[in-house]
Design an enzyme around this catalytic site. Structure first.
Site, PDB file in Angstrom:
ATOM      1  CG  HIS A 131       3.462  -2.573  11.784  1.00  0.00           C
ATOM      2  ND1 HIS A 131       4.358  -0.853  11.306  1.00  0.00           N
ATOM      3  CD2 HIS A 131       2.847  -2.241  10.973  1.00  0.00           C
ATOM      4  CE1 HIS A 131       3.963  -0.254  11.196  1.00  0.00           C
ATOM      5  NE2 HIS A 131       2.955  -0.340  10.005  1.00  0.00           N
TER       6      HIS A 131
ATOM      7  CG  ASP B 100       0.125  -1.218   8.081  1.00  0.00           C
ATOM      8  OD1 ASP B 100       1.268  -2.202   7.864  1.00  0.00           O
ATOM      9  OD2 ASP B 100      -0.007  -0.606   7.921  1.00  0.00           O
TER      10      ASP B 100
ATOM     11  CG  HIS C  98      -4.378   0.356   7.190  1.00  0.00           C
ATOM     12  ND1 HIS C  98      -4.337   0.640   8.103  1.00  0.00           N
ATOM     13  CD2 HIS C  98      -3.217   0.015   6.615  1.00  0.00           C
ATOM     14  CE1 HIS C  98      -2.932   1.512   8.464  1.00  0.00           C
ATOM     15  NE2 HIS C  98      -2.426   1.038   7.375  1.00  0.00           N
TER      16      HIS C  98
ATOM     17  CG  ASP D 287       4.259   2.983   7.450  1.00  0.00           C
ATOM     18  OD1 ASP D 287       3.746   3.831   7.099  1.00  0.00           O
ATOM     19  OD2 ASP D 287       4.446   1.925   8.441  1.00  0.00           O
ATOM     20  CG  HIS D 288       3.924  -0.160   4.511  1.00  0.00           C
ATOM     21  ND1 HIS D 288       3.926  -1.269   4.765  1.00  0.00           N
ATOM     22  CD2 HIS D 288       3.126   0.357   5.634  1.00  0.00           C
ATOM     23  CE1 HIS D 288       3.827  -2.194   5.736  1.00  0.00           C
ATOM     24  NE2 HIS D 288       3.312  -0.434   6.954  1.00  0.00           N
TER      25      HIS D 288
ATOM     26  CG  HIS E  74      -0.467   4.236   4.977  1.00  0.00           C
ATOM     27  ND1 HIS E  74      -0.790   3.367   5.288  1.00  0.00           N
ATOM     28  CD2 HIS E  74      -1.393   5.024   3.772  1.00  0.00           C
ATOM     29  CE1 HIS E  74      -2.754   3.561   5.106  1.00  0.00           C
ATOM     30  NE2 HIS E  74      -2.278   4.356   4.129  1.00  0.00           N
TER      31      HIS E  74
ATOM     32  CG  HIS F 256      -0.696  -0.131   2.558  1.00  0.00           C
ATOM     33  ND1 HIS F 256       0.384  -1.559   3.008  1.00  0.00           N
ATOM     34  CD2 HIS F 256      -0.332   0.951   3.662  1.00  0.00           C
ATOM     35  CE1 HIS F 256       0.334  -0.560   4.210  1.00  0.00           C
ATOM     36  NE2 HIS F 256       0.140   0.196   4.818  1.00  0.00           N
TER      37      HIS F 256
END
Length: 241
Positions: A168, A130, A111, A57-58, A55, A53
């Site tokens: 995570h 996530d 999400h 942090d990915h 975001h 996805h």
């Protein structure tokens, strides 16, 4: 194993996943930053980057890795304009390969809009970003409880032996919540003891089998959307650890 799978800690609590096929083809899933991946593979090869996805942090390490290794980037077609530039945009039901190993794509929103999961049946392994965490699930940032509930049940046909490779290291806090809502669950207690040992040793709690998750994850065990939504609200405000 047909695919060597290694978690690489990135940022504060993310995992990128380094996948190496038997023929040497290599992929990384969700590189939140490039440095730890470069440190691991050095001057070796990186052929594919798989994004679950959009975001940051990915995805944060995508461009640096693409430029250094020439890797091709795969990600969900929906809202692809939110993603780093994709070489291959994928949709629900698509199939591609990492070397000789087949990868199947599942659309799993809730999400994040356009979130996809990747399944490698030969292992079997699930790269769920996530959507599913060990003993938990993602927050409802861009979707509804019904969407995320249905996304989790896209995994119902996968065998218990499936390795859950989530995005995570949230396992300990998730298990404390699981114990809060299901205090008599012996499997949750045993998993929490195992996780406490692993974390004290500085080791990751992932991957974990989908069978363990089916016995310990309250979100997978929720019988309906209403129960799932209530659990998600409770987890959002839980302060147990």
């Amino acid at each position: 194993m047909p695919l060597d799978i290694k978690p690489i800690p990135v940022l504060s609590d993310n995992y990128a996943w380094l996948l190496t096929a038997s023929d040497g083809v290599r992929a990384v899933v969700d590189p939140g930053e490039a440095g730890p991946i470069i440190e691991r593979i050095g001057d070796g090869r990186l052929d594919l980057i798989l994004l679950t996805h959009h975001h940051g942090d990915h995805t944060g390490g995508t461009e640096e890795l693409r430029q250094r290794y020439g890797a091709k980037v795969y990600g969900g077609a929906e809202k692809k304009e939110w993603m780093p530039r994709l070489d291959h945009d994928v949709e629900d039901g698509d199939v591609f390969a990492i070397g000789n190993e087949e990868v199947r794509v599942l659309l799993t929103p809730g999400h994040a809009v356009g979130h996809v999961s990747y399944v490698v049946p030969a292992v079997p392994a699930l790269f769920c970003g996530d959507v599913l965490f060990s003993a938990g699930c993602g927050r409802l940032l861009e979707g509804t409880a019904e969407e995320l509930f249905n996304s989790l049940h896209r995994y119902d046909d996968l065998p218990d032996s499936t390795l859950v490779c989530a995005g995570h290291e949230y396992t300990r806090s998730n298990l404390l919540f699981a114990l809060h809502v299901d205090p008599d669950n012996a499997d949750v207690k045993a998993r929490l003891e195992q996780v406490e040992r692993l974390r004290k040793e500085g080791r990751p709690t992932l991957p974990v089998s989908l069978g363990v998750e089916r016995r310990t994850n309250p979100f997978l065990r929720a019988p309906d959307v209403e129960t799932f939504a209530r659990l998600r609200r409770e987890k959002d405000s839980f302060r147990g650890g």
